[in-house]
Structure formats: C-alpha cells, structure tokens
Design a protein around this motif. Structure first.
Motif, PDB file in Angstrom:
ATOM      1  N   UNK A   1      13.652  -5.708  -1.967  1.00 13.49           N
ATOM      2  CA  UNK A   1      13.098  -4.585  -2.743  1.00 13.49           C
ATOM      3  C   UNK A   1      13.395  -3.259  -2.045  1.00 13.49           C
ATOM      4  N   UNK A   2      14.672  -2.894  -2.002  1.00 11.84           N
ATOM      5  CA  UNK A   2      15.070  -1.687  -1.260  1.00 11.84           C
ATOM      6  C   UNK A   2      14.421  -0.409  -1.769  1.00 11.84           C
ATOM      7  N   UNK A   3      14.132  -0.321  -3.068  1.00 13.30           N
ATOM      8  CA  UNK A   3      13.541   0.904  -3.604  1.00 13.30           C
ATOM      9  C   UNK A   3      12.188   1.201  -3.002  1.00 13.30           C
ATOM     10  N   UNK A   4      11.352   0.184  -2.880  1.00 12.84           N
ATOM     11  CA  UNK A   4      10.022   0.375  -2.315  1.00 12.84           C
ATOM     12  C   UNK A   4      10.112   0.686  -0.822  1.00 12.84           C
ATOM     13  N   UNK A   5      11.006  -0.015  -0.126  1.00 12.20           N
ATOM     14  CA  UNK A   5      11.198   0.256   1.301  1.00 12.20           C
ATOM     15  C   UNK A   5      11.706   1.681   1.501  1.00 12.20           C
ATOM     16  N   UNK A   6      12.594   2.123   0.623  1.00 10.29           N
ATOM     17  CA  UNK A   6      13.128   3.474   0.727  1.00 10.29           C
ATOM     18  C   UNK A   6      12.027   4.508   0.506  1.00 10.29           C
ATOM     19  N   UNK A   7      11.159   4.265  -0.478  1.00  9.36           N
ATOM     20  CA  UNK A   7      10.057   5.193  -0.731  1.00  9.36           C
ATOM     21  C   UNK A   7       9.150   5.300   0.490  1.00  9.36           C
ATOM     22  N   UNK A   8       8.765   4.154   1.036  1.00  8.24           N
ATOM     23  CA  UNK A   8       7.904   4.128   2.212  1.00  8.24           C
ATOM     24  C   UNK A   8       8.553   4.884   3.369  1.00  8.24           C
ATOM     25  N   UNK A   9       9.829   4.611   3.608  1.00  6.28           N
ATOM     26  CA  UNK A   9      10.521   5.228   4.742  1.00  6.28           C
ATOM     27  C   UNK A   9      10.637   6.734   4.563  1.00  6.28           C
ATOM     28  N   UNK A  10      10.900   7.174   3.329  1.00  5.88           N
ATOM     29  CA  UNK A  10      10.992   8.614   3.065  1.00  5.88           C
ATOM     30  C   UNK A  10       9.647   9.289   3.322  1.00  5.88           C
ATOM     31  N   UNK A  11       8.580   8.677   2.842  1.00  7.55           N
ATOM     32  CA  UNK A  11       7.249   9.253   3.038  1.00  7.55           C
ATOM     33  C   UNK A  11       6.844   9.230   4.504  1.00  7.55           C
ATOM     34  N   UNK A  12       7.164   8.141   5.190  1.00 11.32           N
ATOM     35  CA  UNK A  12       6.831   8.042   6.608  1.00 11.32           C
ATOM     36  C   UNK A  12       7.527   9.144   7.399  1.00 11.32           C
ATOM     37  N   UNK A  13       8.823   9.339   7.138  1.00  6.14           N
ATOM     38  CA  UNK A  13       9.562  10.375   7.844  1.00  6.14           C
ATOM     39  C   UNK A  13       9.000  11.763   7.578  1.00  6.14           C
ATOM     40  N   UNK A  14       8.656  12.037   6.325  1.00  6.23           N
ATOM     41  CA  UNK A  14       8.123  13.347   5.978  1.00  6.23           C
ATOM     42  C   UNK A  14       6.715  13.560   6.527  1.00  6.23           C
ATOM     43  N   UNK A  15       5.964  12.484   6.694  1.00  9.34           N
ATOM     44  CA  UNK A  15       4.544  12.618   7.040  1.00  9.34           C
ATOM     45  C   UNK A  15       4.311  13.210   8.424  1.00  9.34           C
ATOM     46  N   UNK A  16       5.325  13.193   9.284  1.00 12.43           N
ATOM     47  CA  UNK A  16       5.139  13.737  10.633  1.00 12.43           C
ATOM     48  C   UNK A  16       5.208  15.259  10.630  1.00 12.43           C
ATOM     49  N   UNK A  17       5.624  15.860   9.509  1.00  6.59           N
ATOM     50  CA  UNK A  17       5.685  17.318   9.440  1.00  6.59           C
ATOM     51  C   UNK A  17       4.295  17.879   9.165  1.00  6.59           C
TER      52      UNK A  17
END
Length: 199
Positions: free
Chosen positions: A93-109
């Motif tokens: 399920x790459x789409x869900x993993x991609x969403x999580x990873x995008x949000x995780x990366x952005x969340x540190x800002x």
C-alpha cells in the motif's frame, strides 16, 4: 441509514485526502482539491470536516488503525513476527505509506498541525516496541541492550526503510531488509557467530 451514509462519505473523503497529501504534502493539499476528488463543493466538505486540521487528524487516525502506532499493545502480547508481517503489508500500500512519510517529514517544521500527533505517537510506539522486544528477548537483547535502549533503533529501522523504499522500490526490498535486521537481533547475529559484549 443516514448515519451510515455519512460515515461512508467521511471515509471516502479521508481516502481522497490520503491521496492528495501523498501527491502534494500537507501544506500543498487544499480542501478544494480533496472536495473535487470526491465530487463535493468545498462547503460540502466542511460539513464533514470543518477545518483542514480536523481532516488531517482523521487521516492520521485512519492510517494508524492499520499500523503499529495505533494498535500495538504495550503489554507485550504482540510478537516480533507480527512486525515483519506489517512491514510486508505496508509494501502493498505505497499510497498510504507515502502519505504518512510526507506528513512525518513535514511535522518537524515549526507550527505544523501534525507535530503533536507524531510526538505522542512516537512516545507510544517506543513503549510498544520495548514491550515487544522484552517479550521476545527478556531484559537484555543478545547484544546487551535493554529493550528501552533498542526500541528507538527498531522504530528508526521501520520508518527509515519506508523512506528508502519509497525513493527506490526496485533497489530496496522492504520486507526482506526488515527480516535481515531481525536476524541481527538474534543470538549470534545472522550467521550464528558469537557477538562481542557491549562496551
């Protein structure tokens, strides 16, 4: 009946938001883009999710229902083999993993609305991973670390593999790589050779 239709529509909106965030990141995702994908006006979408932050929370909760962060029990009743199964499932399920990873990366800002969620999530996940490691190895892993010291490393492997796999899926076999990591944790390491004591 109306409640069931409302729940179904909410689920449809969350799925659309997952797709849009995976494509554009949270900051680039707009409510209008999500609304358009499900055939609603932006005003219609606001009936189900009054703010973008409310939709984000729903997306994160949906993702975590299927992952160790949302469901892992801290009493150690989950086994480490289940983590390998979850990694294999994530690879489908790459789409869900991609969403999580995008949000995780952005969340540190600074000021990102997902920051508190991920901070709480990682506190919970580290405790859960420590419980799983304790159930598997006792108070000391074969290399000498306590479950609490090893837990952040296990979490780093799980999430780090996802990033590498998303960037180059042809070169990174996520389930196989995680199995290799588990082999390092076993007594004697992957080849059965005695491990040196920790410093």
């Amino acid at each position: 009946m109306a409640r069931a239709r409302s729940a179904e529509r909410r689920a449809e909106i969350v799925r659309a938001a997952l797709e849009v965030i995976a494509e554009r990141g949270y900051r680039g995702a707009s409510l209008s883009a999500v609304a358009e994908r499900v055939g609603l006006s932006q005003q219609g979408l606001l009936h189900y999710f009054p703010t973008k932050e409310a939709l984000l929370v729903a997306v994160l909760e949906e993702r975590d229902q299927w992952d160790t962060g949302g469901g892992t029990r801290s009493d150690g009743t989950w086994r480490i083999e289940l983590l390998a199964s979850l990694v294999e499932y994530n690879a489908m399920r790459p789409g869900i993993v991609q969403t999580f990873s995008a949000l995780l990366g952005e969340s540190v800002t600074g000021g990102h609305p997902a920051r508190d969620f991920f901070t709480r999530r990682y506190t919970q996940v580290r405790a859960s991973m420590a419980a799983i490691l304790r159930a598997e190895y006792g108070e000391r892993l074969p290399g000498g670390l306590t479950p609490e010291r090893a837990a952040p490393l296990l979490v780093a492997v799980l999430d780090g593999l996802q990033y590498q796999w998303l960037l180059d899926p042809d070169s990174v076999d996520m389930p196989a790589a995680f199995e290799d990591f588990l082999a390092l944790l076993r007594p004697g390491g992957p080849d059965g050779a005695p491990q040196p004591p920790p410093p």
